[in-house]
Scaffold this motif. Structure first.
Motif, PDB file in Angstrom:
ATOM      1  N   ASP A  51     -13.216 -18.764  -3.134  1.00  0.00           N
ATOM      2  CA  ASP A  51     -12.460 -19.904  -2.600  1.00  0.00           C
ATOM      3  C   ASP A  51     -11.310 -19.468  -1.707  1.00  0.00           C
ATOM      4  OD1 ASP A  51     -14.125 -21.617  -3.933  1.00  0.00           O
ATOM      5  OD2 ASP A  51     -12.766 -21.977  -5.617  1.00  0.00           O
ATOM      6  N   GLU A  52     -10.800 -18.250  -1.934  1.00  0.00           N
ATOM      7  CA  GLU A  52      -9.649 -17.768  -1.177  1.00  0.00           C
ATOM      8  C   GLU A  52     -10.041 -17.037   0.112  1.00  0.00           C
ATOM      9  OE1 GLU A  52      -6.741 -18.666  -2.211  1.00  0.00           O
ATOM     10  OE2 GLU A  52      -7.458 -19.448  -4.135  1.00  0.00           O
ATOM     11  N   VAL A  53     -11.257 -16.462   0.147  1.00  0.00           N
ATOM     12  CA  VAL A  53     -11.586 -15.543   1.249  1.00  0.00           C
ATOM     13  C   VAL A  53     -12.730 -16.018   2.135  1.00  0.00           C
ATOM     14  CG1 VAL A  53     -10.738 -13.573  -0.077  1.00  0.00           C
ATOM     15  CG2 VAL A  53     -13.169 -14.154  -0.190  1.00  0.00           C
ATOM     16  N   THR A  54     -13.366 -17.140   1.830  1.00  0.00           N
ATOM     17  CA  THR A  54     -14.444 -17.633   2.685  1.00  0.00           C
ATOM     18  C   THR A  54     -13.924 -18.692   3.642  1.00  0.00           C
ATOM     19  OG1 THR A  54     -15.070 -19.226   0.956  1.00  0.00           O
ATOM     20  CG2 THR A  54     -16.270 -17.144   1.029  1.00  0.00           C
ATOM     21  N   GLY A  55     -14.480 -18.671   4.846  1.00  0.00           N
ATOM     22  CA  GLY A  55     -14.122 -19.677   5.834  1.00  0.00           C
ATOM     23  C   GLY A  55     -12.786 -19.464   6.516  1.00  0.00           C
ATOM     24  N   VAL A  56     -12.113 -18.348   6.220  1.00  0.00           N
ATOM     25  CA  VAL A  56     -10.842 -18.020   6.878  1.00  0.00           C
ATOM     26  C   VAL A  56     -10.920 -16.585   7.391  1.00  0.00           C
ATOM     27  CG1 VAL A  56      -9.483 -19.592   5.450  1.00  0.00           C
ATOM     28  CG2 VAL A  56      -9.797 -17.224   4.716  1.00  0.00           C
ATOM     29  N   GLU A  57     -10.099 -16.260   8.376  1.00  0.00           N
ATOM     30  CA  GLU A  57     -10.097 -14.893   8.880  1.00  0.00           C
ATOM     31  C   GLU A  57      -9.530 -13.954   7.820  1.00  0.00           C
ATOM     32  OE1 GLU A  57      -9.311 -12.895  13.120  1.00  0.00           O
ATOM     33  OE2 GLU A  57      -7.476 -13.562  12.139  1.00  0.00           O
ATOM     34  N   ILE A  58     -10.247 -12.880   7.547  1.00  0.00           N
ATOM     35  CA  ILE A  58      -9.823 -11.904   6.549  1.00  0.00           C
ATOM     36  C   ILE A  58      -9.846 -10.505   7.158  1.00  0.00           C
ATOM     37  CG2 ILE A  58     -10.523 -13.202   4.498  1.00  0.00           C
ATOM     38  CD1 ILE A  58     -13.161 -11.649   4.486  1.00  0.00           C
ATOM     39  N   LYS A  59      -9.026  -9.645   6.577  1.00  0.00           N
ATOM     40  CA  LYS A  59      -9.068  -8.224   6.926  1.00  0.00           C
ATOM     41  C   LYS A  59      -9.837  -7.521   5.826  1.00  0.00           C
ATOM     42  CE  LYS A  59      -5.278  -5.728   6.673  1.00  0.00           C
ATOM     43  NZ  LYS A  59      -3.997  -5.071   7.024  1.00  0.00           N
ATOM     44  N   VAL A  60     -10.879  -6.800   6.189  1.00  0.00           N
ATOM     45  CA  VAL A  60     -11.725  -6.098   5.224  1.00  0.00           C
ATOM     46  C   VAL A  60     -11.558  -4.600   5.443  1.00  0.00           C
ATOM     47  CG1 VAL A  60     -14.064  -5.792   4.328  1.00  0.00           C
ATOM     48  CG2 VAL A  60     -13.376  -8.000   5.298  1.00  0.00           C
ATOM     49  N   MET A  61     -11.204  -3.895   4.364  1.00  0.00           N
ATOM     50  CA  MET A  61     -10.937  -2.462   4.454  1.00  0.00           C
ATOM     51  C   MET A  61     -11.758  -1.699   3.432  1.00  0.00           C
ATOM     52  SD  MET A  61      -6.799  -2.910   4.628  1.00  0.00           S
ATOM     53  CE  MET A  61      -6.895  -4.303   3.494  1.00  0.00           C
ATOM     54  N   LYS A  62     -12.121  -0.477   3.758  1.00  0.00           N
ATOM     55  CA  LYS A  62     -12.716   0.431   2.789  1.00  0.00           C
ATOM     56  C   LYS A  62     -11.632   0.897   1.832  1.00  0.00           C
ATOM     57  CE  LYS A  62     -14.955   4.965   2.489  1.00  0.00           C
ATOM     58  NZ  LYS A  62     -15.477   6.128   3.267  1.00  0.00           N
ATOM     59  N   ARG A  63     -11.890   0.812   0.524  1.00  0.00           N
ATOM     60  CA  ARG A  63     -10.890   1.267  -0.435  1.00  0.00           C
ATOM     61  C   ARG A  63     -10.842   2.790  -0.425  1.00  0.00           C
ATOM     62  NH1 ARG A  63      -9.648   3.371  -5.041  1.00  0.00           N
ATOM     63  NH2 ARG A  63     -11.801   3.976  -5.481  1.00  0.00           N
ATOM     64  N   ILE A  64      -9.638   3.336  -0.331  1.00  0.00           N
ATOM     65  CA  ILE A  64      -9.445   4.786  -0.368  1.00  0.00           C
ATOM     66  C   ILE A  64      -8.425   5.117  -1.447  1.00  0.00           C
ATOM     67  CG2 ILE A  64      -9.975   5.094   2.095  1.00  0.00           C
ATOM     68  CD1 ILE A  64      -6.937   5.310   2.595  1.00  0.00           C
ATOM     69  N   ASN A  65      -8.448   6.341  -1.915  1.00  0.00           N
ATOM     70  CA  ASN A  65      -7.384   6.831  -2.790  1.00  0.00           C
ATOM     71  C   ASN A  65      -6.191   7.130  -1.902  1.00  0.00           C
ATOM     72  OD1 ASN A  65      -9.021   6.804  -5.176  1.00  0.00           O
ATOM     73  ND2 ASN A  65      -9.999   8.686  -4.457  1.00  0.00           N
ATOM     74  N   ASN A  66      -5.081   6.454  -2.159  1.00  0.00           N
ATOM     75  CA  ASN A  66      -3.975   6.586  -1.212  1.00  0.00           C
ATOM     76  C   ASN A  66      -2.623   6.495  -1.885  1.00  0.00           C
ATOM     77  OD1 ASN A  66      -2.610   3.695  -0.699  1.00  0.00           O
ATOM     78  ND2 ASN A  66      -4.779   3.405  -1.154  1.00  0.00           N
ATOM     79  N   ARG A  67      -1.635   6.978  -1.172  1.00  0.00           N
ATOM     80  CA  ARG A  67      -0.232   6.736  -1.501  1.00  0.00           C
ATOM     81  C   ARG A  67       0.290   5.738  -0.482  1.00  0.00           C
ATOM     82  NH1 ARG A  67       3.425  11.760  -1.600  1.00  0.00           N
ATOM     83  NH2 ARG A  67       4.867  10.232  -2.483  1.00  0.00           N
ATOM     84  N   PRO A  68       0.717   4.559  -0.925  1.00  0.00           N
ATOM     85  CA  PRO A  68       1.265   3.581   0.022  1.00  0.00           C
ATOM     86  C   PRO A  68       2.691   3.943   0.397  1.00  0.00           C
ATOM     87  CG  PRO A  68       1.268   2.669  -2.205  1.00  0.00           C
ATOM     88  CD  PRO A  68       0.629   4.026  -2.305  1.00  0.00           C
ATOM     89  N   ILE A  69       2.966   3.925   1.687  1.00  0.00           N
ATOM     90  CA  ILE A  69       4.281   4.289   2.216  1.00  0.00           C
ATOM     91  C   ILE A  69       4.823   3.113   3.028  1.00  0.00           C
ATOM     92  CG2 ILE A  69       5.559   5.903   3.666  1.00  0.00           C
ATOM     93  CD1 ILE A  69       4.334   7.218   1.194  1.00  0.00           C
TER      94      ILE A  69
END
Length: 333
Positions: A51-69
């Protein structure tokens, strides 16, 4: 990639075609501290957030192991001035009910090695310069992702505004030895003609960034209950006493003079008479202590601070009947 999909089959098809696989992170626009970040690996997980992600523009990313900065910057007419690099505190169940939820930042000398720091700063500078072509001016924040498997640095999320990380950016040693980053934002909008050497400032700040340690965390209400707050910790300075208890020392609105790991500043957001609900920000705690451990969890000290602050709240659970609107009595003739 940016896309719009109607169902799981369409998402799986376009993700495979783009080389992203099916271990995905999906974001909708205009998020709020992780509320619109979704982790999807299967049709069942997609169905839970469809309900939250269909019919609207979304950003789709490959999940990676990361440190968010997190990195804040200011786009001026002379170029992009880039602030210090900070880790992002995200997804800890002690602080937030959201798996991808932002809950604070830390700045310390080894946030990034020299090579990764320079790469991250260059990405933010180039993004700022590109925003300038869209007519943007002033403060913005960028989430950068350091791939812990490969060492690659990626641009993550753009927040074109003052952000939660500003509390740390503007109290660093660099801010005091040089100029607070926010001053460049004010200068840009002041109407004053000015000339600055952006390259020289950015190089100098890269050297100053390793001279200070600051942390803060946003403490949210993590359960699904709705509660009326009967008593709440006060805004001001706190300290650990001789017995290791966190105690209120005095009222204050300024956390710049915190001296060591035993001191903390708490900014209360909701007070007596207010209500708290799942995801509500109770307050923000600032300290010079480390909050995240090397394994990615919170330190024992951080957990103690969270428990101590939560223990200062007295609340009354509100049931559904009390929250429901009362019917208007019918008027007699």
């Amino acid at each position: 990639m940016l896309t719009t999909v109607q169902d799981w089959g369409e998402l799986a098809e376009v993700s495979e075609r783009a080389g992203l696989g099916q271990d995905l992170v999906i974001q909708t626009a205009y998020g709020d501290s992780g509320k619109t970040t979704y982790f999807v690996t299967s049709e069942a997980e997609f169905a839970a957030v469809a309900d939250e992600v269909t019919g609207v523009e979304i950003k789709v990313m490959k999940r990676i192991n990361n440190r968010p900065i997190a990195i804040e910057a200011v786009l001026t007419r002379q170029g992009t001035v880039v602030g210090p690099c900070m880790t992002e505190i995200t997804g800890h169940a002690d602080l937030t009910p959201y798996r991808g939820g932002w809950a604070g930042n830390e700045m310390f000398p080894t946030v990034l090695d020299d090579t990764s720091r320079h790469a991250a700063i260059e990405l933010v500078r180039k993004l700022g310069d590109r925003l300038g072509k869209e007519g943007y001016r002033g403060f913005f924040e960028v989430d950068v992702l350091l791939d812990t498997d490969t060492g690659d640095v990626y641009l993550g999320e753009l927040n074109p505004r003052i952000s939660g990380a500003s509390a740390i950016t503007n109290v660093t040693a660099g801010a005091y030895a040089d100029v607070p980053l926010f001053a460049f934002h004010l200068l840009e909008y002041s109407g004053i003609d000015f000339e600055i050497d952006v390259e020289e400032i950015n190089l100098r700040w890269e050297e100053l960034v390793s001279e200070d340690e600051w942390s803060h965390m946003v403490i949210k209400h993590t359960s699904s209950t709705v509660e009326r707050i009967d008593a709440a910790p006060r805004t001001g300075r706190y300290s650990l006493d001789h017995y290791g208890n966190l105690v209120y020392t005095h009222h204050d609105y300024d956390w710049h003079l915190l001296g060591n790991e035993s001191d903390a500043f708490y900014l209360r957001i909701y007070q007596e008479g207010d209500y708290r609900w799942k995801g509500a920000d109770l307050g923000i705690l600032v300290t010079k202590a480390h909050l995240e451990a090397g394994h990615g969890g919170l330190t024992l000290h951080a957990k103690y601070l969270i428990d101590a602050i939560r223990g200062m709240y007295c609340t009354t659970v509100i049931d559904g009947d009390e929250l429901a609107p009362k019917p208007t009595p019918a008027k007699g003739k």
